[in-house]
Write an enzyme that holds these catalytic residues in place. Structure first.
Site, short mmCIF file in Angstrom:
data_model
loop_
_atom_site.label_atom_id
_atom_site.label_comp_id
_atom_site.label_asym_id
_atom_site.label_seq_id
_atom_site.Cartn_x
_atom_site.Cartn_y
_atom_site.Cartn_z
N LYS A 14 0.83 -1.21 0.00
CA LYS A 14 0.00 0.00 0.00
C LYS A 14 0.86 1.25 0.00
CE LYS A 14 -3.68 2.64 0.34
NZ LYS A 14 -4.68 2.63 1.38
N LYS A 32 -1.21 11.60 4.98
CA LYS A 32 -0.99 10.63 6.06
C LYS A 32 -0.23 9.41 5.54
CE LYS A 32 -3.07 7.00 7.06
NZ LYS A 32 -4.09 5.96 7.04
#
Lengths: 300, 300
Positions: free
Chosen positions: A173, A241
């Site tokens: 990811k 983030k």
């Protein structure tokens, strides 16, 4: 075959439709959420409510978490009345949150001591993919655990890839976000560049999208930006983030990622400027600001 | 209909196969090249040789140039015995070189004064695309001129897009290079990042290439890098040259391109380190050097 009993914690923009798809696929579902109201429609559709994450964990075969960041996962797993309190041998823990690979490994180790098999399973595909059950799911952990819960995961996403051991789903990811962020910044720069140099950005994009520059970003995002649409999609604050996860992990593992570093700063700027709730493609706003000009949306 | 008489100047890695495809399509072809030896096989296949660019220009309906950089184009057009000396009203000048948009506009203005219609027509697709006649051709200039020479261009490439007025083809090519360079750097960073974090880069790429990160770069390049193949393809030195065009044009037109700026520095580093003849995906070598580790090609 007895139906796998599933539990779901974290019914946000992504978690809610994912849990709904599990329920629709016929799996008995127990849910808990910090804000109980978000569970109402699921309960009306047949889901059970539990009073805590621990209570969910105690009553199911597989428990899913889908929260925002590393501290949130740690709290819901190891905090008061967290998953760990309801852990039992044979339970499978699937974390769909995007967090640091090192945190996923710590969770796998600590829950593993309680007999719980762990899969880190962050997703890609946005809220549209979550609603349609077409997410890409990147999995780290043991293959045997994945095979046990694969029927449930198949209700959430269409591409489920075991990348490697614990933390590997998070690594994939993070790698995904390196490429996505680079494309978003490049798209923004090339559109403002083209306009400033005197060409029509939409025609420039049309000329290049079939060649070596081809990417999903160029296929989908320019037409939205040219129509004046900067709504998510995938929020810039989450992109920032996730890039922070990349930079922290790069530091921990001694890797230099200069391209990602500048992209991270541009997304940090979006958040700083109050634009964090916009789509990640809206990073073009930072390039506009730095260049003293706006993308012409009159043609959009 | 009488066959369009074509001329070709610049028989390098790209120009030679493109000229060969024009000849194969049946157009009478006259060529000139700084190194005459490179024209031998074309002459044996039926092309005529001219003693200068001016002589080519004087004897054809459309003249193609395909050289390296802005100064080379300026020399072959406006230098001694250059295209301008052989210019005649009705001649169409097609420049396949990748140069500054502002230079293409200057050429269009100066040759326009001699009655010559100009098309800047840089290409994408590499030597493979040049050989197979499948290039993407980005065109700036007048539509009427493009329509006159389209049958000849169709022998060179399969996607021919009129982007706008003079210089617009170059703007599109520069925009293309912004995206391509960003993807090459991101690919390099994510593969070394994944390996350092403890995952198999090939499995990470497999997990993400179908999602939001999807791009031609991820479809094609990782498997080559994992097999230890860093040969071009598209040379890093040309990527560095093209990014310099982007940065010069960005400065001239007052646009900030921070992502492209760092990518340009990484490709400059490749050239500085003697790796400019490698493929642009070999920018991973800079990330390897900065990170003190090499991509494991044992699985490749």
């Amino acid at each position: 075959m007895q139906m796998i009993k599933a539990g779901y914690i974290g019914l946000g923009k992504m978690g809610h439709p994912m849990a709904a798809n599990i329920l629709k696929a016929g799996f008995p579902l127990t849910v808990w959420n910090r804000t109980p109201e978000k569970a109402q429609d699921l309960i009306q559709a047949g889901a059970a409510w539990a009073e805590s994450a621990a209570e969910v964990a105690a009553s199911v075969d597989v428990i899913f978490t889908n929260v925002s960041d590393t501290p949130d996962v740690m709290e819901v797993v190891f905090g008061l009345h967290g998953v760990a309190e309801g852990a039992h041998p044979g339970l499978i823990f699937v974390d769909h949150s995007t967090i640091k690979p090192s945190a996923s490994r710590e969770i796998a180790r600590r829950l593993g001591d309680l007999g719980v098999a762990c899969l880190d399973a962050p997703v890609s595909g946005g809220d549209i993919g979550a609603i349609n059950g077409t997410l890409t799911i990147m999995v780290g952990g043991e293959e045997s655990a994945l095979e046990q819960v694969r029927p449930v995961l198949a209700a959430e996403g269409k591409t489920i890839t075991l990348v490697g051991g614990p933390g590997s789903g998070q690594i994939a990811k993070a790698a995904n976000q390196i490429m996505v962020a680079a494309q978003m910044v490049a798209e923004a720069e090339l559109m403002i560049f083209a306009q400033a140099a005197g060409a029509d950005p939409s025609r420039v994009v049309a000329a290049i999208r079939g060649g070596a520059a081809q990417c999903w970003t160029l296929d989908v995002k320019p037409q939205r930006l040219l129509a004046g649409n900067r709504q998510p999609g995938f929020k810039a604050s989450l992109q920032a983030k996730d890039l922070n996860i990349v930079l922290e992990t790069a530091r921990e593992t001694h890797v230099a990622v200069p391209g990602t570093a500048i992209a991270a700063q541009l997304f940090n700027a979006m958040v700083a400027l109050g634009a964090g709730e916009l789509d990640n493609s809206a990073v073009i706003g930072v390039i506009e600001m730095l260049s003293g000009q706006s993308l012409d949306t009159a043609q959009g």
